[in-house]
Design a protein around this motif. Structure first.
Motif: not given
Length: 179
Positions: A4-12, A16-21, A161-169
């Motif tokens: 389950f944690l692996l699936v969550i991590f892969v989705c995350w 990120i890749v989708r966000y970068i796009c 950290l700045k990038f990940l913070r914005e991704y999570h927002k």
């Protein structure tokens, strides 16, 4: 549980890749009714002033200006018509920027804007603006800050950290958007 944690991590990671796009590149030289700058980082305000100087928009809103700053201090090296510039001193975060922008756009009857902000901030800013102004054409104008121009910026802890913070927002904004 590990699976389950692996699936969550892969989705995350896929997210990120989708966000970068979603991070836009510089647009072609089109004209909009107005230019909106969300403050908070280097070169955003100057970029908005340059777009105004190039007549890419008729008017400029700078949202989130520090209360003690005057217009002449912001655009000291650019010759701009002060009648075409509005400074918003009330917004203190992205949501306030969006709400102040909405008021300004509706008051002036604009149908298209350049949105100037940091490249990594644009996906969330556009998402929030589209929620409030679905019929306004938003032309994203990314400002890439010095730290993101560094080779291998993703290995720099503060930058990542700045990038990940914005991704999570962005993820939180999407959840609110779709709920």
């Amino acid at each position: 549980m590990r699976r389950f944690l692996l699936v969550i991590f892969v989705c995350w990671l896929i997210g990120i890749v989708r966000y970068i796009c979603l991070i836009p590149i510089l647009p072609s030289e089109v004209k909009a009714d107005a230019i909106v700058v969300f403050t908070g980082g280097a070169n955003r305000v100057r970029t908005g002033g340059l777009l105004l100087q190039q007549n890419r928009g008729e008017y400029l809103l700078v949202s989130g200006v520090y209360p003690r700053v005057q217009q002449r201090e912001i655009f000291d090296s650019l010759s701009l018509d002060p009648e075409r510039i509005t400074l918003d001193y009330q917004a203190h975060n992205t949501l306030n920027n969006v709400l102040k922008t909405k008021e300004w756009i509706e008051r002036n009857g604009f149908h298209s804007i350049y949105l100037v902000t940091a490249h990594y901030h644009l996906p969330r800013a556009i998402l929030l603006l589209k929620r409030e102004l679905p019929s306004v054409d938003i032309i994203a104008y990314p400002v890439i800050t010095r730290e993101f121009k560094q080779p291998y910026w993703w290995f720099q802890p503060d930058t990542m950290l700045k990038f990940l913070r914005e991704y999570h927002k962005f993820l939180l904004a999407q959840l609110r958007f779709y709920s």
